[in-house]
Scaffold this active site. Sequence first.
Site, PDB file in Angstrom:
ATOM      1  N   CYS A   2       0.502  -1.293   0.436  1.00 15.32           N
ATOM      2  CA  CYS A   2       0.090   0.013   0.236  1.00 15.32           C
ATOM      3  C   CYS A   2       0.851   1.466  -0.051  1.00 15.32           C
ATOM      4  O   CYS A   2       2.244   1.181   0.039  1.00 15.32           O
ATOM      5  CB  CYS A   2      -1.035   0.190   1.369  1.00 15.32           C
ATOM      6  SG  CYS A   2      -1.662  -1.340   1.724  1.00 15.32           S
ATOM      7  N   ARG A  53      -4.950   0.838  -0.728  1.00 14.08           N
ATOM      8  CA  ARG A  53      -4.137  -0.578  -0.790  1.00 14.08           C
ATOM      9  C   ARG A  53      -4.267  -1.284  -2.296  1.00 14.08           C
ATOM     10  O   ARG A  53      -4.880  -1.027  -2.376  1.00 14.08           O
ATOM     11  CB  ARG A  53      -5.451  -1.643   0.107  1.00 14.08           C
ATOM     12  CG  ARG A  53      -4.962  -3.040   0.804  1.00 14.08           C
ATOM     13  CD  ARG A  53      -5.916  -4.248   0.919  1.00 14.08           C
ATOM     14  NE  ARG A  53      -5.623  -4.961   1.354  1.00 14.08           N
ATOM     15  CZ  ARG A  53      -6.411  -5.768   1.320  1.00 14.08           C
ATOM     16  NH1 ARG A  53      -7.564  -5.980   1.432  1.00 14.08           N
ATOM     17  NH2 ARG A  53      -5.878  -7.314   1.714  1.00 14.08           N
ATOM     18  N   ASN A  78       2.038  -0.039   5.224  1.00 16.65           N
ATOM     19  CA  ASN A  78       2.341  -0.388   4.025  1.00 16.65           C
ATOM     20  C   ASN A  78       3.374  -1.490   3.607  1.00 16.65           C
ATOM     21  O   ASN A  78       4.390  -0.944   4.640  1.00 16.65           O
ATOM     22  CB  ASN A  78       3.103   1.013   3.143  1.00 16.65           C
ATOM     23  CG  ASN A  78       3.598   0.546   2.368  1.00 16.65           C
ATOM     24  OD1 ASN A  78       2.930  -0.437   1.172  1.00 16.65           O
ATOM     25  ND2 ASN A  78       4.396   1.294   1.573  1.00 16.65           N
ATOM     26  N   GLY A  79       3.228  -2.571   2.777  1.00 17.04           N
ATOM     27  CA  GLY A  79       3.755  -3.496   2.722  1.00 17.04           C
ATOM     28  C   GLY A  79       3.940  -5.252   2.910  1.00 17.04           C
ATOM     29  O   GLY A  79       2.744  -5.495   3.166  1.00 17.04           O
ATOM     30  N   GLU A  80       5.023  -6.291   3.324  1.00 15.57           N
ATOM     31  CA  GLU A  80       4.750  -7.734   3.354  1.00 15.57           C
ATOM     32  C   GLU A  80       5.620  -7.942   5.034  1.00 15.57           C
ATOM     33  O   GLU A  80       6.181  -7.480   4.339  1.00 15.57           O
ATOM     34  CB  GLU A  80       4.529  -8.211   2.270  1.00 15.57           C
ATOM     35  CG  GLU A  80       3.510  -7.936   0.790  1.00 15.57           C
ATOM     36  CD  GLU A  80       2.636  -7.697   1.089  1.00 15.57           C
ATOM     37  OE1 GLU A  80       2.117  -8.734   2.302  1.00 15.57           O
ATOM     38  OE2 GLU A  80       1.727  -8.025   0.301  1.00 15.57           O
TER      39      GLU A  80
END
Length: 628
Positions: A2, A53, A78-80
Amino acid sequence: MCGINGFLTYSNLKNHSAQLKFMNNLIIHRGPDAEGEFISISDSFTIAMGMRRLSIIDLSNGDQPIYSEDKSKVIVFNGEIYNYQILKNHLIGQGVVFKTNSDTEVILRLYEKEGPKSFGKLDGMFAFSIYDKTINKIFIARDFFGEKPLYYSHTINGFIWASELKSIISNLPHTPTIDKTSLALYFQLTYIPAPFTIYNGIKKLEANHYIELNCSKNTFSIFEIARSTSYVSFDSKNEAIKITHDLVKQSVYSRSISDVPLGTFLSGGVDSSIVSLCLAQQQNKKIDTFSIGFDKKSFDESDKSRIVAKLINSNHHEFIISEKDLSANIDEIILNFDEPFADSSALATYLVSKKTKDFVKVALTGDGGDEVFGGYNKYYMGKLNRRYTSFIPQKLHAFSLNFLENLITTKEDSRGNRFKIKRLLKSINYNGDFYYNIISLGFTDAEVKTILNSDLYNSDGLQYFKNKIQSSNNSISDFRIIDKYLSLEGDMLVKVDRTSMLASLECRAPFLNKELWDFANQLPDSYLIKGWDKKHILKEAFKEYFPNNFLNRSKKGFGVPVGDWLRSELRTELLSFIDETLVTKQNIFQFESISRLVHNHLDSKIDNTFRVWAFFCFQKWYCNVYEA
């Protein structure tokens, strides 16, 4: 994956939702699938946090913001997080109940249990903000390597943060002035590493750090994220090779978890070939691989990617890039960085990302392999510098360099042996700063002084990093650490994040794994570079899967022939940037020096590709911001 935005304000304005929505819309490319917002208005301040998103994990229930059970804590992310399932199972064992299958909720539940010290347990790429109403504080964090961006600005009226600079600039009463240190850094490095930005009053949060913002007092502190360094014992080189093999495969597996289709960027180099191989071995169907080539043959290496694609039996997609492709996208690509950025391979990365997005939503890349396992020519150039300076007196070197200048000067953008020899000789340093010279792809500090007006010249913009890193600047490990702080965070990861996100594609880098980094730091330099064999242990770990000597073939990477394009397709625009009226009005450059530099390149007297491209990108940014 995101983009996030947020602000803390003490003003009485009532349009907070519209302001947040505007910030979100500026980064819609980072998350076109959904958006969310959180706004809390109290008697003394207002907090707003928003996100866009790109849905990758938990497509149906992963929308943000996500709240704690009692609504006292909220997160946008934001991210993984690649180890979120492990962390989740541990929390479930402690009685924590989850409402979603998303990694975002895991971060928040972990914070509820352990506070900000929990951030060090996260394996992944991230930038997030958590508002904790119980203590009236906001925590804003960035990942270990700096894969995800985070900008911030603090004023007497509040605090603002965002994934991209454009969201912050849009909320300021006027465009900030140029920061002199950042200006010097940019023209030396061709990019601006954290904590600096081109603007006064706006900073980047450094990798592996978090901000603790006191909402009641409008004060903040920045802390390094504490973590436990992993250690893997080994008794022999063969055992270290096996551990390398297993850790890489495990990392590829952890970064392949996705609820949407994924593939790999395959350049044909060591890193992308190994990542593609590992993914192909782990999937139960053909994987998709993507590569680019160029119509200029000296830059085209698509034959190498074809060999690997055939070897692993992938669905291979190959795209050939021409000047027409460049001219159609160059403004969009360069200006999306929001500040000067002159890594020309960003053009290729965007174009391959844009093409890849037609097939998959996630792409694994080979980024970080060189920094982790010692893959750059510049690493063994350090050894050459030590030997050279021990035998050649400094005065003789200076005389020889002047004498050899014409012999090693190149006139076209080929980046062959003469280019490499010139770069090495000009980087030779007798005072311990060799490596900072070799990573300065633009101008030397002395050259920056000749092109900038004296009131804008800031001597040695790199001093902040020299003080921070405190490296002896002698070993491969020293060089890799410098690269982690500078080249990786400021250049490579910026390039991949902005270009892939501009195409709404998520990129993941298996080599950027804290466990891999820690293990590589345990290894002796000779395991990383043996003689002239770069990334020695990595290639030893995977050589059995590839044709004989394939992993030892030279590789250029995503190099782009912008030197030629500046003389042709971009010539007219480049000339407009050295118009004397414009340059005088800017009051940044010494007109005669910068004009001579550009004309020497255009007239093919001297190939000044890197320096002229840095100037071109700066002027394009400047004119868009200050002259539009």
